[in-house]
Design an enzyme around this catalytic site. Structure first.
Site, PDB file in Angstrom:
ATOM      1  N   ASP A  50       0.839  -1.132   0.219  1.00 54.15           N
ATOM      2  CA  ASP A  50      -0.141  -0.419   0.135  1.00 54.15           C
ATOM      3  C   ASP A  50       1.392   1.780  -0.143  1.00 54.15           C
ATOM      4  OD1 ASP A  50      -2.928   1.189   0.936  1.00 54.15           O
ATOM      5  OD2 ASP A  50      -1.247   2.130   1.593  1.00 54.15           O
ATOM      6  N   TYR A  55       2.784   9.661  -0.045  1.00 50.28           N
ATOM      7  CA  TYR A  55       4.286   9.597   1.049  1.00 50.28           C
ATOM      8  C   TYR A  55       5.432   9.421   0.373  1.00 50.28           C
ATOM      9  CZ  TYR A  55      -0.417   6.501   2.729  1.00 50.28           C
ATOM     10  OH  TYR A  55      -1.620   5.950   3.631  1.00 50.28           O
ATOM     11  N   LYS A  85      -3.042   6.221  -3.995  1.00 56.51           N
ATOM     12  CA  LYS A  85      -3.654   6.864  -3.860  1.00 56.51           C
ATOM     13  C   LYS A  85      -3.975   8.518  -4.262  1.00 56.51           C
ATOM     14  CE  LYS A  85      -4.363   5.081   0.704  1.00 56.51           C
ATOM     15  NZ  LYS A  85      -2.483   4.642   0.949  1.00 56.51           N
ATOM     16  N   HIS A 118      -7.919   9.527  -1.637  1.00 55.98           N
ATOM     17  CA  HIS A 118      -7.594   9.654  -0.524  1.00 55.98           C
ATOM     18  C   HIS A 118      -8.653  10.196   0.579  1.00 55.98           C
ATOM     19  CE1 HIS A 118      -3.092   9.316   1.917  1.00 55.98           C
ATOM     20  NE2 HIS A 118      -4.114   9.100   2.072  1.00 55.98           N
TER      21      HIS A 118
END
Length: 322
Positions: A50, A55, A85, A118
């Site tokens: 994931d 990120y 996302k 998200h």
């Protein structure tokens, strides 16, 4: 190598019920370090990973996948389930497809297995600032954004689409305007934030729930130690003789709720231990004790709340479901 149970999503595609998260805070090292730890996870048996554009680990994950193929740790990309996302700055109808193309370039992949919105909020397009200026918060045009997500699936750029951090009401509103229903809703979930109402709603609509922060996001800039310091969980862990105390109890509890769970650790032994939740079960007494734990969400809602924005309070963001 441990075999992880799987579930078939409403899209018809199969997802492993245990995944490895790649959100890193604070930075634990270089991209090469993150790549090496993901490679270690693949070697141990993890097949579900994931990530998200925010990120900044998509490139590290992509490099790990490429190296895993080169080293023969996996025979083909099809052995992996990869989630990413759509971040809030790109949560606009005309930016969804370009954002996914960028994600795929970062990952060195032709398609995702799952692409999620998200958060149920948009920011003004452009470079993300952390925290975002309050004037950048915008209501999401969910109808047009979801239509763009559906187009991503129709083009074969992602096999399934879904959402993250959506309440029951927000999902209900979304379902009024879909051709392809969301396959997944990824939300904070652990024994101290059990999401019972949301889980029941999603089950009734055929939407699978994935739980993140199963240990309370300890060690992040927003998490707490409440889960790991929970007295009831400690008592259960001690009675069970679990060497890593609350960790396996928390992960096992989430798994037993019929949802998938995303874990995160760059410690080799912890990675192995996290895979060890499938060969035992909590007792009815354990489950009853956990069901009575006082509830507390650790999600950092403040940055999405503004007197002049689309959400004036945490209650409004979660539609009163907190």
């Amino acid at each position: 190598m441990v075999s992880v149970p799987e579930i078939t999503l409403n899209s018809g595609h199969i997802m492993p019920l245990l995944g490895m998260g790649t959100a890193v805070y604070p930075s634990v090292g270089s991209n090469a370090f993150i790549t090496s730890e993901i490679l270690r996870a693949i070697e141990l048996g993890y097949r579900h990973f994931d990530t998200a554009s925010i990120y900044q680990t998509e490139q590290s994950l992509g490099e790990a996948i490429a190296q895993a193929l080169h080293q023969g740790l996996i025979k083909s990309r099809q052995e992996l389930f990869i989630t990413s996302k759509l971040w809030c700055n790109d949560a606009h109808a005309d930016l969804v497809l370009p954002a996914l193309h960028k994600t795929l370039r970062n990952l060195q992949l032709d398609y995702l297995d799952l692409y999620l919105i998200h958060l149920p909020v948009s920011f003004k397009p452009g470079q993300f600032q952390s925290p975002p200026p309050k004037e950048d918060l915008m209501p999401m045009d969910i109808k047009s954004v979801w239509a763009a997500m559906e187009e991503c699936q129709r083009l074969g750029l992602t096999r399934s689409i879904g959402v993250s951090n959506f309440s029951c009401k927000r999902l209900s509103d979304l379902l009024l305007n879909v051709t392809i229903p969301p396959a997944v809703n990824q939300v904070e979930m652990n024994p101290l934030w059990q999401q019972k109402k949301l889980r029941e709603f999603c089950e009734s609509k055929g939407i699978h729930v994935t739980g993140y922060s199963p240990l309370g996001a300890k060690g992040t800039n927003w998490g707490t130690n409440r889960v790991m310091e929970c007295k009831e969980l400690g008592e259960i862990a001690k009675a069970r003789g679990k060497t890593i105390a609350q960790v396996q109890v928390c992960l096992r509890w989430v798994h037993e709720q019929g949802v998938s769970v995303v874990v995160k650790s760059f410690n080799k032994e912890r990675m192995k231990e996290n895979l060890g939740i499938f060969d035992w079960a909590l007792s009815e007494e354990d489950s009853q004790k956990i069901s009575q734990i006082q509830q507390f969400s650790a999600f950092p809602i403040d940055i999405f709340v503004s007197a002049d924005g689309p959400f004036k309070s945490a209650e409004e963001f979660w539609d009163g479901e907190i």
